[in-house]
Design a protein around this motif. Structure first.
Motif, mmCIF file in Angstrom:
data_model
loop_
_atom_site.group_PDB
_atom_site.id
_atom_site.type_symbol
_atom_site.label_atom_id
_atom_site.label_comp_id
_atom_site.label_asym_id
_atom_site.label_seq_id
_atom_site.Cartn_x
_atom_site.Cartn_y
_atom_site.Cartn_z
ATOM 1 N N TYR A 23 0.843 -1.195 0.000
ATOM 2 C CA TYR A 23 0.000 0.000 0.000
ATOM 3 C C TYR A 23 0.887 1.257 0.000
ATOM 4 O O TYR A 23 0.681 2.182 -0.792
ATOM 5 C CB TYR A 23 -0.937 -0.005 1.216
ATOM 6 C CG TYR A 23 -1.645 1.307 1.408
ATOM 7 C CD1 TYR A 23 -2.775 1.622 0.650
ATOM 8 C CD2 TYR A 23 -1.192 2.246 2.329
ATOM 9 C CE1 TYR A 23 -3.416 2.845 0.806
ATOM 10 C CE2 TYR A 23 -1.832 3.456 2.491
ATOM 11 C CZ TYR A 23 -2.937 3.751 1.726
ATOM 12 O OH TYR A 23 -3.565 4.962 1.870
ATOM 13 N N ALA A 24 1.888 1.280 0.883
ATOM 14 C CA ALA A 24 2.796 2.423 0.972
ATOM 15 C C ALA A 24 3.518 2.653 -0.356
ATOM 16 O O ALA A 24 3.732 3.800 -0.771
ATOM 17 C CB ALA A 24 3.797 2.221 2.109
ATOM 18 N N TYR A 25 3.871 1.567 -1.020
ATOM 19 C CA TYR A 25 4.508 1.694 -2.337
ATOM 20 C C TYR A 25 3.570 2.393 -3.323
ATOM 21 O O TYR A 25 3.957 3.345 -3.998
ATOM 22 C CB TYR A 25 4.910 0.308 -2.875
ATOM 23 C CG TYR A 25 5.267 0.362 -4.336
ATOM 24 C CD1 TYR A 25 6.519 0.828 -4.740
ATOM 25 C CD2 TYR A 25 4.347 -0.001 -5.317
ATOM 26 C CE1 TYR A 25 6.847 0.917 -6.084
ATOM 27 C CE2 TYR A 25 4.672 0.085 -6.665
ATOM 28 C CZ TYR A 25 5.919 0.547 -7.040
ATOM 29 O OH TYR A 25 6.230 0.656 -8.373
ATOM 30 N N TYR A 26 2.339 1.925 -3.387
ATOM 31 C CA TYR A 26 1.417 2.463 -4.379
ATOM 32 C C TYR A 26 1.000 3.902 -4.101
ATOM 33 O O TYR A 26 0.794 4.678 -5.035
ATOM 34 C CB TYR A 26 0.179 1.571 -4.505
ATOM 35 C CG TYR A 26 0.469 0.279 -5.220
ATOM 36 C CD1 TYR A 26 0.885 0.260 -6.544
ATOM 37 C CD2 TYR A 26 0.340 -0.938 -4.561
ATOM 38 C CE1 TYR A 26 1.174 -0.927 -7.198
ATOM 39 C CE2 TYR A 26 0.613 -2.135 -5.207
ATOM 40 C CZ TYR A 26 1.029 -2.118 -6.520
ATOM 41 O OH TYR A 26 1.308 -3.298 -7.169
ATOM 42 N N VAL A 27 0.857 4.292 -2.832
ATOM 43 C CA VAL A 27 0.386 5.648 -2.550
ATOM 44 C C VAL A 27 1.513 6.659 -2.369
ATOM 45 O O VAL A 27 1.281 7.856 -2.551
ATOM 46 C CB VAL A 27 -0.574 5.703 -1.337
ATOM 47 C CG1 VAL A 27 -1.802 4.846 -1.568
ATOM 48 C CG2 VAL A 27 0.108 5.344 -0.050
ATOM 49 N N ALA A 28 2.705 6.216 -2.017
ATOM 50 C CA ALA A 28 3.788 7.171 -1.754
ATOM 51 C C ALA A 28 5.009 6.942 -2.634
ATOM 52 O O ALA A 28 5.489 7.869 -3.282
ATOM 53 C CB ALA A 28 4.191 7.108 -0.280
ATOM 54 N N SER A 29 5.508 5.720 -2.675
ATOM 55 C CA SER A 29 6.709 5.454 -3.475
ATOM 56 C C SER A 29 6.477 5.758 -4.947
ATOM 57 O O SER A 29 7.383 6.246 -5.629
ATOM 58 C CB SER A 29 7.158 4.003 -3.306
ATOM 59 O OG SER A 29 7.508 3.740 -1.971
ATOM 60 N N SER A 30 5.281 5.480 -5.415
ATOM 61 C CA SER A 30 4.983 5.730 -6.838
ATOM 62 C C SER A 30 5.162 7.204 -7.178
ATOM 63 O O SER A 30 5.648 7.538 -8.264
ATOM 64 C CB SER A 30 3.570 5.262 -7.172
ATOM 65 O OG SER A 30 2.602 5.965 -6.412
ATOM 66 N N LEU A 53 12.265 5.180 0.554
ATOM 67 C CA LEU A 53 11.970 6.468 1.167
ATOM 68 C C LEU A 53 10.461 6.736 1.159
ATOM 69 O O LEU A 53 9.895 7.170 2.170
ATOM 70 C CB LEU A 53 12.715 7.603 0.462
ATOM 71 C CG LEU A 53 12.469 9.002 1.018
ATOM 72 C CD1 LEU A 53 12.810 9.087 2.499
ATOM 73 C CD2 LEU A 53 13.274 10.024 0.214
ATOM 74 N N GLY A 54 9.803 6.448 0.068
ATOM 75 C CA GLY A 54 8.355 6.620 0.003
ATOM 76 C C GLY A 54 7.635 5.747 1.022
ATOM 77 O O GLY A 54 6.700 6.199 1.695
ATOM 78 N N GLN A 55 8.083 4.505 1.142
ATOM 79 C CA GLN A 55 7.463 3.612 2.127
ATOM 80 C C GLN A 55 7.694 4.116 3.547
ATOM 81 O O GLN A 55 6.771 4.100 4.377
ATOM 82 C CB GLN A 55 8.010 2.189 1.970
ATOM 83 C CG GLN A 55 7.509 1.494 0.717
ATOM 84 C CD GLN A 55 8.200 0.174 0.468
ATOM 85 O OE1 GLN A 55 9.419 0.047 0.603
ATOM 86 N NE2 GLN A 55 7.412 -0.827 0.092
ATOM 87 N N ALA A 56 8.906 4.576 3.840
ATOM 88 C CA ALA A 56 9.208 5.095 5.177
ATOM 89 C C ALA A 56 8.319 6.291 5.500
ATOM 90 O O ALA A 56 7.761 6.386 6.601
ATOM 91 C CB ALA A 56 10.684 5.496 5.263
#
Length: 177
Positions: A23-30, A53-56
């Protein structure tokens, strides 16, 4: 990024830590990956740390906003982690900051901190005019976790933030003017 928007629109509490990181990848890392070619000529080799970094940062948002999200009918904490730590929805509803809640919170916070550590090395490979901005964001976001700790893990009654004074201290310590 569109997958992330669909996940937000059709929100379902993650069952596992893996689902939370996805989820963190799709909403932030992307978002970070879309910006990466603007931030560095070496963007192809920086995809993994940019993803981390996006996931963090997204994990940090989740940990800071547990109470607010709960009031909005959302629990981002993985069901399996809640079960493992004996944290229930009722405890969240009653804003109970118990040793079990703190242990769950810390497990995810330490994961976020590891992701920050893992992504830090990419800063040197960003274009010079991007380095300070990305490093600043990393340092300030990471400090949110420390603020929550300093305030007794209270993620229910107030949204923890990094003060302007502390932001300036962090930037000064990192050599950013």
């Amino acid at each position: 990024m569109l997958t992330g928007q669909r996940l937000d629109y059709n929100f379902v509490q993650p069952d596992s830590n893996r689902q939370l990181l996805d989820y963190a990848y799709y909403v932030a890392s992307s978002v970070g990956l879309l910006l990466l070619p603007i931030l560095s000529k070496k963007f192809e080799q920086l995809q993994l740390p940019a993803k981390q970094l996006g996931q963090a940062m997204q994990l940090t948002n989740i940990l800071r906003d547990i109470g607010e999200d709960f009031e909005n009918g959302r629990i981002y904490l993985p069901k399996s982690a809640m079960r493992a730590h004996g944290v229930t929805e009722t405890m969240l509803a009653h804003h109970q900051i118990t040793p079990n809640f703190i242990a769950l919170w810390e497990e995810l916070a330490q994961q976020a901190e590891q992701l920050y550590d893992d992504s830090l090395g990419m800063i040197a490979d960003l274009d010079l005019d991007s380095q300070a901005a990305v490093l600043s964001a990393l340092l300030v976001y990471r400090e949110i976790l420390s603020e929550v700790r300093r305030h007794g893990y209270d993620v229910f009654s107030t949204r923890q933030h990094v003060s302007r004074k502390r932001k300036l201290e962090l930037l000064r310590q990192a050599g950013i003017n």
